[in-house]
Scaffold this motif. Structure first.
Motif, PDB file in Angstrom:
ATOM      1  N   VAL A   1       0.832  -1.196   0.000  1.00 27.65           N
ATOM      2  CA  VAL A   1       0.000   0.000   0.000  1.00 27.65           C
ATOM      3  C   VAL A   1       0.872   1.254   0.000  1.00 27.65           C
ATOM      4  O   VAL A   1       2.011   1.242   0.468  1.00 27.65           O
ATOM      5  CB  VAL A   1      -0.932   0.011   1.237  1.00 27.65           C
ATOM      6  N   THR A   2       0.333   2.326  -0.574  1.00 27.60           N
ATOM      7  CA  THR A   2       0.896   3.666  -0.413  1.00 27.60           C
ATOM      8  C   THR A   2      -0.138   4.501   0.331  1.00 27.60           C
ATOM      9  O   THR A   2      -1.310   4.537  -0.067  1.00 27.60           O
ATOM     10  CB  THR A   2       1.230   4.297  -1.772  1.00 27.60           C
ATOM     11  N   THR A   3       0.276   5.141   1.396  1.00 29.48           N
ATOM     12  CA  THR A   3      -0.647   5.966   2.168  1.00 29.48           C
ATOM     13  C   THR A   3      -0.426   7.458   1.936  1.00 29.48           C
ATOM     14  O   THR A   3      -1.290   8.268   2.261  1.00 29.48           O
ATOM     15  CB  THR A   3      -0.483   5.689   3.675  1.00 29.48           C
ATOM     16  N   ASP A   4       0.720   7.823   1.395  1.00 27.36           N
ATOM     17  CA  ASP A   4       1.098   9.225   1.223  1.00 27.36           C
ATOM     18  C   ASP A   4       1.627   9.379  -0.198  1.00 27.36           C
ATOM     19  O   ASP A   4       2.725   8.915  -0.515  1.00 27.36           O
ATOM     20  CB  ASP A   4       2.157   9.588   2.262  1.00 27.36           C
ATOM     21  N   LEU A   5       0.856  10.032  -1.068  1.00 30.15           N
ATOM     22  CA  LEU A   5       1.248  10.108  -2.470  1.00 30.15           C
ATOM     23  C   LEU A   5       2.534  10.909  -2.657  1.00 30.15           C
ATOM     24  O   LEU A   5       3.351  10.579  -3.528  1.00 30.15           O
ATOM     25  CB  LEU A   5       0.113  10.722  -3.299  1.00 30.15           C
ATOM     26  N   TYR A   6       2.738  11.945  -1.855  1.00 30.50           N
ATOM     27  CA  TYR A   6       3.981  12.725  -1.974  1.00 30.50           C
ATOM     28  C   TYR A   6       5.189  11.829  -1.725  1.00 30.50           C
ATOM     29  O   TYR A   6       6.184  11.895  -2.448  1.00 30.50           O
ATOM     30  CB  TYR A   6       3.983  13.898  -0.991  1.00 30.50           C
ATOM     31  N   GLU A   7       5.104  11.010  -0.710  1.00 28.81           N
ATOM     32  CA  GLU A   7       6.219  10.116  -0.379  1.00 28.81           C
ATOM     33  C   GLU A   7       6.538   9.184  -1.536  1.00 28.81           C
ATOM     34  O   GLU A   7       7.704   8.898  -1.817  1.00 28.81           O
ATOM     35  CB  GLU A   7       5.848   9.303   0.859  1.00 28.81           C
ATOM     36  N   ALA A   8       5.514   8.704  -2.234  1.00 26.48           N
ATOM     37  CA  ALA A   8       5.725   7.769  -3.329  1.00 26.48           C
ATOM     38  C   ALA A   8       6.211   8.452  -4.595  1.00 26.48           C
ATOM     39  O   ALA A   8       6.965   7.863  -5.378  1.00 26.48           O
ATOM     40  CB  ALA A   8       4.431   7.005  -3.627  1.00 26.48           C
ATOM     41  N   VAL A   9       5.795   9.696  -4.806  1.00 22.69           N
ATOM     42  CA  VAL A   9       6.087  10.389  -6.058  1.00 22.69           C
ATOM     43  C   VAL A   9       7.337  11.245  -5.968  1.00 22.69           C
ATOM     44  O   VAL A   9       8.139  11.307  -6.913  1.00 22.69           O
ATOM     45  CB  VAL A   9       4.880  11.260  -6.470  1.00 22.69           C
ATOM     46  N   MET A  10       7.548  11.920  -4.847  1.00 18.20           N
ATOM     47  CA  MET A  10       8.580  12.954  -4.770  1.00 18.20           C
ATOM     48  C   MET A  10       9.863  12.554  -4.049  1.00 18.20           C
ATOM     49  O   MET A  10      10.883  13.223  -4.190  1.00 18.20           O
ATOM     50  CB  MET A  10       8.002  14.205  -4.109  1.00 18.20           C
TER      51      MET A  10
ATOM     52  N   PRO B   1      16.976   9.417   5.625  1.00 13.90           N
ATOM     53  CA  PRO B   1      16.423   8.125   6.041  1.00 13.90           C
ATOM     54  C   PRO B   1      16.451   7.137   4.878  1.00 13.90           C
ATOM     55  O   PRO B   1      16.058   7.473   3.753  1.00 13.90           O
ATOM     56  CB  PRO B   1      14.987   8.464   6.454  1.00 13.90           C
ATOM     57  N   LEU B   2      16.936   5.929   5.138  1.00  8.61           N
ATOM     58  CA  LEU B   2      16.847   4.850   4.168  1.00  8.61           C
ATOM     59  C   LEU B   2      15.587   4.043   4.484  1.00  8.61           C
ATOM     60  O   LEU B   2      15.181   3.930   5.636  1.00  8.61           O
ATOM     61  CB  LEU B   2      18.078   3.949   4.217  1.00  8.61           C
ATOM     62  N   VAL B   3      14.976   3.499   3.461  1.00 14.12           N
ATOM     63  CA  VAL B   3      13.715   2.791   3.638  1.00 14.12           C
ATOM     64  C   VAL B   3      13.931   1.547   4.497  1.00 14.12           C
ATOM     65  O   VAL B   3      14.873   0.769   4.280  1.00 14.12           O
ATOM     66  CB  VAL B   3      13.107   2.403   2.280  1.00 14.12           C
ATOM     67  N   THR B   4      13.070   1.366   5.493  1.00 15.56           N
ATOM     68  CA  THR B   4      13.124   0.220   6.393  1.00 15.56           C
ATOM     69  C   THR B   4      13.327  -1.082   5.619  1.00 15.56           C
ATOM     70  O   THR B   4      12.687  -1.309   4.597  1.00 15.56           O
ATOM     71  CB  THR B   4      11.813   0.127   7.187  1.00 15.56           C
ATOM     72  N   ASN B   5      14.201  -1.943   6.146  1.00 18.01           N
ATOM     73  CA  ASN B   5      14.446  -3.201   5.457  1.00 18.01           C
ATOM     74  C   ASN B   5      14.965  -4.240   6.439  1.00 18.01           C
ATOM     75  O   ASN B   5      15.165  -3.955   7.626  1.00 18.01           O
ATOM     76  CB  ASN B   5      15.440  -3.002   4.311  1.00 18.01           C
ATOM     77  N   ALA B   6      15.180  -5.453   5.919  1.00 11.07           N
ATOM     78  CA  ALA B   6      15.725  -6.544   6.727  1.00 11.07           C
ATOM     79  C   ALA B   6      16.618  -7.404   5.834  1.00 11.07           C
ATOM     80  O   ALA B   6      16.273  -7.682   4.686  1.00 11.07           O
ATOM     81  CB  ALA B   6      14.604  -7.389   7.327  1.00 11.07           C
ATOM     82  N   ARG B   7      17.765  -7.827   6.378  1.00  9.63           N
ATOM     83  CA  ARG B   7      18.663  -8.683   5.606  1.00  9.63           C
ATOM     84  C   ARG B   7      19.733  -9.264   6.518  1.00  9.63           C
ATOM     85  O   ARG B   7      20.202  -8.601   7.439  1.00  9.63           O
ATOM     86  CB  ARG B   7      19.336  -7.907   4.475  1.00  9.63           C
ATOM     87  N   ARG B   8      20.109 -10.504   6.243  1.00 11.36           N
ATOM     88  CA  ARG B   8      21.311 -11.078   6.841  1.00 11.36           C
ATOM     89  C   ARG B   8      22.473 -10.893   5.861  1.00 11.36           C
ATOM     90  O   ARG B   8      22.417 -11.362   4.724  1.00 11.36           O
ATOM     91  CB  ARG B   8      21.138 -12.547   7.164  1.00 11.36           C
ATOM     92  N   PHE B   9      23.511 -10.200   6.316  1.00 12.73           N
ATOM     93  CA  PHE B   9      24.760 -10.089   5.565  1.00 12.73           C
ATOM     94  C   PHE B   9      25.637 -11.251   6.005  1.00 12.73           C
ATOM     95  O   PHE B   9      26.047 -11.331   7.168  1.00 12.73           O
ATOM     96  CB  PHE B   9      25.441  -8.748   5.844  1.00 12.73           C
ATOM     97  N   ALA B  10      25.923 -12.151   5.083  1.00 14.46           N
ATOM     98  CA  ALA B  10      26.572 -13.405   5.436  1.00 14.46           C
ATOM     99  C   ALA B  10      28.052 -13.218   5.763  1.00 14.46           C
ATOM    100  O   ALA B  10      28.682 -12.225   5.372  1.00 14.46           O
ATOM    101  CB  ALA B  10      26.423 -14.406   4.284  1.00 14.46           C
TER     102      ALA B  10
ATOM    103  N   THR C   1       4.590   1.088   4.590  1.00 18.23           N
ATOM    104  CA  THR C   1       4.107  -0.059   5.347  1.00 18.23           C
ATOM    105  C   THR C   1       4.188   0.164   6.850  1.00 18.23           C
ATOM    106  O   THR C   1       3.195   0.013   7.575  1.00 18.23           O
ATOM    107  CB  THR C   1       4.890  -1.319   4.949  1.00 18.23           C
ATOM    108  N   PHE C   2       5.350   0.522   7.358  1.00 22.26           N
ATOM    109  CA  PHE C   2       5.496   0.639   8.810  1.00 22.26           C
ATOM    110  C   PHE C   2       4.937   1.947   9.363  1.00 22.26           C
ATOM    111  O   PHE C   2       4.397   1.952  10.475  1.00 22.26           O
ATOM    112  CB  PHE C   2       6.948   0.392   9.203  1.00 22.26           C
ATOM    113  N   PRO C   3       4.998   3.081   8.630  1.00 22.92           N
ATOM    114  CA  PRO C   3       4.233   4.241   9.097  1.00 22.92           C
ATOM    115  C   PRO C   3       2.742   3.945   9.218  1.00 22.92           C
ATOM    116  O   PRO C   3       2.084   4.414  10.143  1.00 22.92           O
ATOM    117  CB  PRO C   3       4.522   5.299   8.033  1.00 22.92           C
ATOM    118  N   ALA C   4       2.189   3.162   8.276  1.00 22.27           N
ATOM    119  CA  ALA C   4       0.775   2.791   8.382  1.00 22.27           C
ATOM    120  C   ALA C   4       0.527   1.947   9.619  1.00 22.27           C
ATOM    121  O   ALA C   4      -0.472   2.137  10.327  1.00 22.27           O
ATOM    122  CB  ALA C   4       0.336   2.043   7.126  1.00 22.27           C
ATOM    123  N   LEU C   5       1.430   1.020   9.891  1.00 20.17           N
ATOM    124  CA  LEU C   5       1.296   0.194  11.098  1.00 20.17           C
ATOM    125  C   LEU C   5       1.234   1.061  12.348  1.00 20.17           C
ATOM    126  O   LEU C   5       0.404   0.844  13.231  1.00 20.17           O
ATOM    127  CB  LEU C   5       2.474  -0.782  11.171  1.00 20.17           C
TER     128      LEU C   5
END
Length: 597
Positions: A175-184, A521-530, A308-312
């Motif tokens: 989902v996108t909740t804020d069009l400015y965030e998605a576009v700009m 701010p970098l977009v929230t994420n998850a990863r294992r760096f091996a 996603t997480f701002p909506a949460l």
């Protein structure tokens, strides 16, 4: 009965992960045939009529309804094409299991009356009326849910903030909740997506119902649904969708309202203002009072993942909120993933069946690299620590600043009359790379880059990409962040322990040559760096050149000013590392760590 979609032998196989790693119980079985009522008119409160296709069980009785609404052609949602417009879900999964699947076109699209407003207040009112219309039909038992990803997910939250009386539950994944965030992207226009997107919507909206239901489209549908070809679509990614959207730019479409909307976003409203505020649902999400199932895939960095997480956090009055975060190819086209998960959700809320969907923690997330499901009741996961890195002058991403120094990149505007770059030019991007990790490092949560930098221009862009670099130097883009330098001002009332919030309402002059702090701010994420992998941070000021990283090929319109941009070694980045079997690298104990919330 026509063929049923699902995961059992003999059923039309659905692509993508179907659950978040759990087994469910008491799920509805496929017991019904299908019928379709085409081009049903739905009256809105102002007299405008929307058009919908109603896919429903073949027989008498009343059933729960699942509404999927968007500007995309409703007639081709069963086409099976690997394109980003096929996102309403599989009717041949839902209808046999006792649901009515209503696929509607929003105002001004697909033959619906009125003018498309792109996520505006009128669209919200229409979606309220659509829900209440469905609830009153003789085929509906009064229980209404909503389904579909991307714009279909946006429509779900649009409806929910209007509180229609018969809406029982929603499933707004991607989902996108804020069009400015998605576009700009904090002042940088996401031209690589938005420009072809609006052209494609305009192009498809101009096509007639006769075209979409003609023999050519029917033949394509039969071809795309052959099992061997359909299986290949399970691993088509965002870059494939962008390539298809760009093809639309070569074809003619009516300029109204599509070019009007493009001009509003790209030219007339560079800052957050009333135009964007009307298209921001975040301040309204406390009005949502129905169970809500959020989710996204970790690769959707430049479009839906940021919401996603701002909506949460904003869904403070929803009685139940659940989240599913998916790995690579978790959401492909046509959208068919998570159907079993959604069935467990809607069977619980619309049919009062005990399916087990509420068992366990609220957040279930796939950890790329570790390739396993993990759970948490909060985000970032409890026990996270912030690991901080310095952008050293020698190009290393280290746990200390090292010798003071700086590094420079150059960004050039258009029309300079140069035949080619000079060997004497600074590079167009900079990279800082860590030493190989001596043990695996898990990252999950909010990330940030803080640049202490100067520019020789009155404005510039900062584009930051975090990469996972394998021993053979193959790099995978993990997440990214963007900032127009003149919109660097942060919200002083934001949580100091979290990522910076950038209002983007009042530009601040960039003083050429002055070292300035930029929190990105970098977009929230998850990863294992091996173990043996390295972490790399890439910084550029223009990502139009295809040698620069751009996740999903979402590139930005340049700021347009030529500049030599210099990054000081006092700059740094930080990432949250949750407690896990991988732990955190002990040899980096000198890095400042604090609990991340």
């Amino acid at each position: 009965m026509s063929r049923v979609a699902g995961v059992e032998p003999g059923q039309r196989h659905l692509n993508g992960p179907q659950t978040t790693g759990r087994d469910y119980r008491n799920l509805s079985e496929p017991e019904h045939g299908m019928r379709c009522d085409r081009n049903v008119t739905v009256g809105m409160r102002d007299g405008i009529e929307l058009l919908a296709d109603v896919h429903r069980p073949d027989g008498d009785g009343r059933f729960p309804a699942l509404i999927a609404a968007s500007p995309y052609p409703r007639q081709i949602q069963d086409l099976g094409a690997p394109m980003g417009f096929i996102e309403a879900g599989a009717s041949d999964f839902w209808v046999p299991r006792g649901y009515v699947h209503v696929i509607a076109n929003l105002r001004g699209t697909g033959g619906s009356g009125g003018t498309f407003g792109f996520f505006d207040a009128q669209e919200r009112r229409d979606l309220h009326d659509l829900v209440e219309w469905a609830a009153g039909q003789p085929w509906c038992d009064g229980n209404v849910g909503m389904i579909g990803i991307s714009y279909f997910a946006m429509a779900q939250l649009e409806a929910a903030v209007e509180r229609p009386a018969h809406l029982r539950a929603i499933f707004p994944v991607a989902v996108t909740t804020d069009l400015y965030e998605a576009v700009m992207h904090h002042g940088l226009f996401s031209s690589g997506f938005v420009t072809p997107f609006l052209a494609m919507v305009g192009l498809t909206s101009a096509r007639s119902d006769r075209f979409w239901r003609g023999p050519l489209v029917d033949a394509v549908r039969d071809l795309l649904r052959t099992a061997p070809l359909h299986r290949k679509f399970a691993t088509m990614n965002g870059e494939s969708s962008i390539a298809l959207l760009h093809a639309a730019l070569k074809l003619h479409h009516d300029p109204h309202p599509w070019d009007d909307l493009w001009r509003a976003m790209a030219v007339e409203h560079p800052l957050r203002d009333e135009w964007w505020d009307e298209r921001n649902l975040l301040p309204l999400l406390d009005r949502v009072e129905v169970p809500t199932y959020l989710g996204c895939d970790w690769q959707n960095v430049p479009l839906h993942l940021p919401s996603t997480f701002p909506a949460l956090r904003a869904l403070t009055n929803a009685p139940v909120v659940r989240v599913a975060m998916l790995g690579e190819f978790g959401l492909t086209w046509p959208w068919e993933s998570l159907h079993v998960e959604a069935l467990a959700w809607f069977d619980h809320w619309l049919k009062d069946q005990d399916t087990g969907i509420l068992d366990g923690p609220a957040i279930r997330y796939w950890m790329p690299g570790a390739d396993e499901w993990r759970t948490s009741d909060v985000w970032p996961p409890e026990g996270s620590k912030k690991l901080e890195w310095s952008l050293r002058a020698d190009g290393a991403l280290g746990d200390d600043q090292g010798a003071p120094g700086e590094r420079s990149l150059m960004v050039l505007g258009e029309g300079l009359g140069r035949a080619r770059p000079s060997d004497a030019d600074p590079p167009t991007q900079l990279a800082w790379t860590s030493e190989p990790l001596t043990e695996a490092l898990d990252v999950a949560g909010d990330l940030e880059a803080e640049l202490h930098a100067s520019a020789t221009a009155a404005d510039t862009a900062w584009i930051v990409t975090l990469q996972d670099v394998a021993p053979d130097d193959t790099a995978v883009d993990v997440t990214a962040g963007w900032l127009r330098a003149s919109l660097r001002g942060t919200d002083p009332d934001a949580d100091a322990a979290g990522p910076p919030e950038l209002p983007c309402r009042e530009p601040e002059s960039v003083v050429p040559g002055l070292v300035t702090t930029y929190r990105i701010p970098l977009v929230t994420n998850a990863r294992r760096f091996a173990t043996g992998h390295r972490i790399r941070l890439v910084v550029t000021s223009d990502d139009q050149d295809h040698i620069t990283p751009a996740i999903m090929e979402f590139r930005h319109a340049p700021v347009g000013t030529s500049s030599r941009n210099t990054v000081r070694s006092s700059s740094g980045s930080c990432c949250p590392c949750p407690g896990s079997p991988a732990g955190t690298p002990r040899k980096r104990a000198r890095a400042r760590e604090r609990c991340a919330r």
